[in-house]
Scaffold this active site. Structure first.
Site, mmCIF file in Angstrom:
data_model
loop_
_atom_site.group_PDB
_atom_site.id
_atom_site.type_symbol
_atom_site.label_atom_id
_atom_site.label_comp_id
_atom_site.label_asym_id
_atom_site.label_seq_id
_atom_site.Cartn_x
_atom_site.Cartn_y
_atom_site.Cartn_z
ATOM 1 N N ASN A 184 0.795 -1.235 0.000
ATOM 2 C CA ASN A 184 0.000 0.000 0.000
ATOM 3 C C ASN A 184 0.826 1.283 0.000
ATOM 4 O O ASN A 184 0.284 2.346 -0.300
ATOM 5 C CB ASN A 184 -1.014 -0.010 1.152
ATOM 6 C CG ASN A 184 -0.348 0.011 2.511
ATOM 7 O OD1 ASN A 184 0.735 -0.532 2.689
ATOM 8 N ND2 ASN A 184 -0.983 0.633 3.468
ATOM 9 N N GLU A 229 5.513 -3.658 11.842
ATOM 10 C CA GLU A 229 4.429 -2.678 11.765
ATOM 11 C C GLU A 229 3.266 -3.365 11.077
ATOM 12 O O GLU A 229 3.409 -3.846 9.946
ATOM 13 C CB GLU A 229 4.856 -1.439 10.955
ATOM 14 C CG GLU A 229 5.848 -0.553 11.668
ATOM 15 C CD GLU A 229 5.322 0.056 12.957
ATOM 16 O OE1 GLU A 229 4.086 0.070 13.174
ATOM 17 O OE2 GLU A 229 6.156 0.492 13.760
ATOM 18 N N CYS A 237 -2.793 1.779 6.727
ATOM 19 C CA CYS A 237 -2.796 1.207 8.078
ATOM 20 C C CYS A 237 -3.275 2.240 9.085
ATOM 21 O O CYS A 237 -3.729 1.881 10.164
ATOM 22 C CB CYS A 237 -1.402 0.715 8.424
ATOM 23 S SG CYS A 237 -0.164 1.974 8.150
HETATM 24 P P1 NAD Z 1 1.009 -9.039 3.886
HETATM 25 O O1 NAD Z 1 1.241 -9.380 5.317
HETATM 26 O O2 NAD Z 1 0.171 -9.932 3.063
HETATM 27 O O3 NAD Z 1 2.410 -8.936 3.119
HETATM 28 C C1 NAD Z 1 3.429 -8.080 3.561
HETATM 29 C C2 NAD Z 1 4.758 -8.596 3.023
HETATM 30 O O4 NAD Z 1 5.070 -9.836 3.653
HETATM 31 C C3 NAD Z 1 4.761 -8.868 1.519
HETATM 32 O O5 NAD Z 1 5.989 -8.462 0.979
HETATM 33 C C4 NAD Z 1 4.595 -10.364 1.465
HETATM 34 O O6 NAD Z 1 5.092 -10.931 0.264
HETATM 35 C C5 NAD Z 1 5.422 -10.794 2.663
HETATM 36 N N1 NAD Z 1 5.118 -12.135 3.168
HETATM 37 C C6 NAD Z 1 3.972 -12.845 3.015
HETATM 38 N N2 NAD Z 1 4.100 -14.058 3.609
HETATM 39 C C7 NAD Z 1 5.332 -14.099 4.155
HETATM 40 C C8 NAD Z 1 6.039 -15.077 4.897
HETATM 41 N N3 NAD Z 1 5.489 -16.258 5.209
HETATM 42 N N4 NAD Z 1 7.298 -14.797 5.309
HETATM 43 C C9 NAD Z 1 7.862 -13.605 5.027
HETATM 44 N N5 NAD Z 1 7.246 -12.647 4.299
HETATM 45 C C10 NAD Z 1 5.990 -12.884 3.877
HETATM 46 O O7 NAD Z 1 0.453 -7.540 3.882
HETATM 47 P P2 NAD Z 1 -0.068 -6.692 2.624
HETATM 48 O O8 NAD Z 1 -1.388 -7.244 2.213
HETATM 49 O O9 NAD Z 1 1.024 -6.540 1.620
HETATM 50 O O10 NAD Z 1 -0.278 -5.246 3.290
HETATM 51 C C11 NAD Z 1 -1.436 -4.849 3.937
HETATM 52 C C12 NAD Z 1 -1.237 -4.892 5.439
HETATM 53 O O11 NAD Z 1 -0.114 -4.093 5.802
HETATM 54 C C13 NAD Z 1 -2.407 -4.307 6.220
HETATM 55 O O12 NAD Z 1 -2.715 -5.152 7.296
HETATM 56 C C14 NAD Z 1 -1.870 -2.979 6.732
HETATM 57 O O13 NAD Z 1 -2.463 -2.498 7.909
HETATM 58 C C15 NAD Z 1 -0.437 -3.284 6.920
HETATM 59 N N6 NAD Z 1 0.347 -2.054 6.937
HETATM 60 C C16 NAD Z 1 0.842 -1.620 8.136
HETATM 61 C C17 NAD Z 1 1.564 -0.443 8.205
HETATM 62 C C18 NAD Z 1 2.122 0.039 9.512
HETATM 63 O O14 NAD Z 1 3.074 0.789 9.489
HETATM 64 N N7 NAD Z 1 1.571 -0.373 10.644
HETATM 65 C C19 NAD Z 1 1.797 0.283 7.042
HETATM 66 C C20 NAD Z 1 1.271 -0.183 5.833
HETATM 67 C C21 NAD Z 1 0.557 -1.370 5.794
#
Ligand code: NAD
Length: 478
Positions: free
Chosen positions: A149, A247, A281
């Site tokens: 995002n 995060e 987020c």
């Molecule tokens: P996601 O958890 O699906 O993926 C995040 C990353 O993790 C991707 O690069 C993905 O390929 C990787 N990943 C997936 N499975 C993994 C594994 N088993 N081991 C290691 N890496 C793995 O999240 P998303 O759908 O890309 O993003 C949306 C989420 O991110 C929402 O929940 C949002 O709230 C959160 N977010 C949080 C913040 C914050 O700062 N708190 C900021 C932006 C987004």
């Protein structure tokens, strides 16, 4: 169709397969084919970063500062072009895309300055004649895993401090948005870093991400993404005692009090809940409104939301772009069903929209008469969906705001200094906003949450040093 490779040990390398990067505003528009690494390629990147670490950690801080400044300056010089790429692959509007790219450039420039501002402490010892120095040192190889995002700002706020404080990097971007990650890697590759200091490994989380999380040469993992992925990563990384920064999600409240300026309240709610398609987020998806202003607020908010223009992210005048992909759209639609079944009133939106091109368009949705124990009030939807929860007074509103598993960002709209001050003190969140949206933060101050939203030290600003360095205490006798 152009193919974009991974960047490992100073070279662009093809992978075993590629994946298309599709424009969510126009599904026929494929931006390019992007490399998908296997575990072997990820291990190669980790080995390169480990090899490059000792020389980079001990190297010239002026060269480090110069490289980061060069990266930041190029990002800023190309903000319109990169902003366009960002909006094309992620779906946020062009002004939002350009804004995010600008922020990424500013982050690199900020950390270019931090390289030469690093300081330590010198203290007297309780033992006569002995001197104590407390200094910070780099950790080693940092594994950086990012969500879709914020395809350039989140990578920037992890990569820039990692490099600034003398670490080397293996960067795995999110699957849907490899375009900005590749463009950033291309800029970094021309900034004069020695081979292996920065590596880009595009690929699946379950393959590349897992390899990074489990690899003994990766000293620290900085992850932003969903709660479930974060928890899985934590279990593995902590088992091998890697340093960890997570995060994750949010269910951020915005409290609107009777004494609020109505126009401010509506603007803050619309910005925080719906802009960037609600895919932030820090989005304020829970609007907690006290009784005296409730009906006026709901009427004015509904008028404003109805007037939002949902269209192609790149089209002029678009307020809200498409949802990022089919799975996120399915999730949004399923929560709309859940909200209706739970008894909340859907006052507007929630329907699929047709536009010139086939894309994931969804009308921004507003629920009223929601309660804080409904799933739509407790779980992160991550789409253009907000719920209004009625509160009888400030005390109840504060209690509802804090009644959540999350604690990333929280906000209040009020003209009362008394309530604003009390809220800042008692809100259980990492970031508190008074009369400004819950989403939208500065690059030079700490970012992060409490409770289920975050784990480990804060990101950004000078506080980034906490995660990206390790402290050493040295005692010297004459
Ligand atoms: P996601 O958890 O699906 O993926 C995040 C990353 O993790 C991707 O690069 C993905 O390929 C990787 N990943 C997936 N499975 C993994 C594994 N088993 N081991 C290691 N890496 C793995 O999240 P998303 O759908 O890309 O993003 C949306 C989420 O991110 C929402 O929940 C949002 O709230 C959160 N977010 C949080 C913040 C914050 O700062 N708190 C900021 C932006 C987004």
């Amino acid at each position: 169709m152009q193919t974009y490779d991974n960047y490992i040990s100073g070279e662009w390398l093809a992978s075993v397969s590629t994946t298309p990067n599709r424009n969510p505003s126009n599904l026929a528009d494929v931006i390019g084919e992007y490399a998908q690494a296997d575990a072997e390629q990820a291990k190669g990147a980790i080995a390169a970063a480990a090899k490059a670490f000792p020389a980079w950690a001990m190297g010239s801080i002026q060269e480090r500062a110069n490289s980061l400044d060069k990266i930041g300056s190029e990002i800023l010089a190309r903000k319109d072009e990169l902003g366009r790429l960002l909006s094309r692959e992620e779906g946020k509007t062009l002004p939002e895309g350009v804004g995010e790219v600008t922020r990424a450039g500013q982050i690199f420039r900020f950390f270019a300055g931090e390289v030469v501002r690093m300081s330590g402490e010198k203290l007297a010892s309780i033992r006569p004649g002995v001197e104590i120095e407390v200094t910070r040192e780099p950790i080693g190889v940092i594994g950086i895993i990012t969500p879709w995002n914020f395809p350039i700002a989140i990578p920037a706020w992890k990569i820039a401090p990692a490099l600034a404080y003398g670490n080397t990097v293996v960067f795995k971007p999110a699957d849907f948005v490899p375009g900005c990650a590749w463009a950033l890697a291309d800029i970094i590759a021309r900034a004069g870093l020695p081979p292996g200091v920065f590596n880009l490994v595009m690929g699946r989380g379950s393959v590349v991400g897992e390899t990074m999380v489990n690899h003994p040469s990766v000293a620290a993992i900085s992850f932003t993404g969903s709660v479930s992925t974060g928890r899985g990563i934590a279990a593995k990384a902590i088992a091998r005692m890697a340093k960890l920064q997570l995060e994750m999600g949010g269910k951020n409240p915005l409290v609107v009090l009777d004494d609020a300026d109505l126009a401010t309240a509506v603007n803050v709610a619309v910005q925080g809940a719906y802009y960037s398609t609600g895919q932030r987020c820090t989005a304020s998806s829970r609007l907690i409104v006290t009784t005296g202003i409730h009906d006026r607020f709901v009427a004015a908010l509904a008028d404003k939301v109805k007037a939002l223009k949902v269209d192609d992210a790149l089209a002029q005048g678009t307020d809200i772009g498409p949802v990022v992909d089919q799975s996120q759209l399915d999730q949004d639609l399923s929560y709309l069903d859940i909200g209706r079944k739970e008894g909340a009133t859907l006052v507007l939106g929630g329907e699929r929209l047709k536009r010139q091109h086939d894309g994931y368009y969804l009308a921004p949705a507003l629920f009223t008469e929601a309660s804080n124990d409904m799933r739509i009030s407790r779980e992160e939807i991550f789409g253009p969906v907000a719920s209004v929860i009625r509160a009888k007074d400030y005390d109840e509103a504060l209690a509802l705001a804090n009644d959540t598993e999350f604690g990333l960002s929280t906000g209040i709209v009020t003209t009362s200094l008394k309530y604003a001050s009390h809220f800042k003190r008692h809100a259980q969140a990492g970031m508190v906003m008074v009369n400004v949206p819950t989403a939208g933060v500065d690059y030079h101050v700490p970012f992060g949450g409490r409770k289920g939203s975050s784990y480990g030290p804060r990101e950004q600003g000078r506080y980034a040093a906490e995660f990206f360095t390790i402290v050493k205490t040295a005692y010297t006798a004459p």
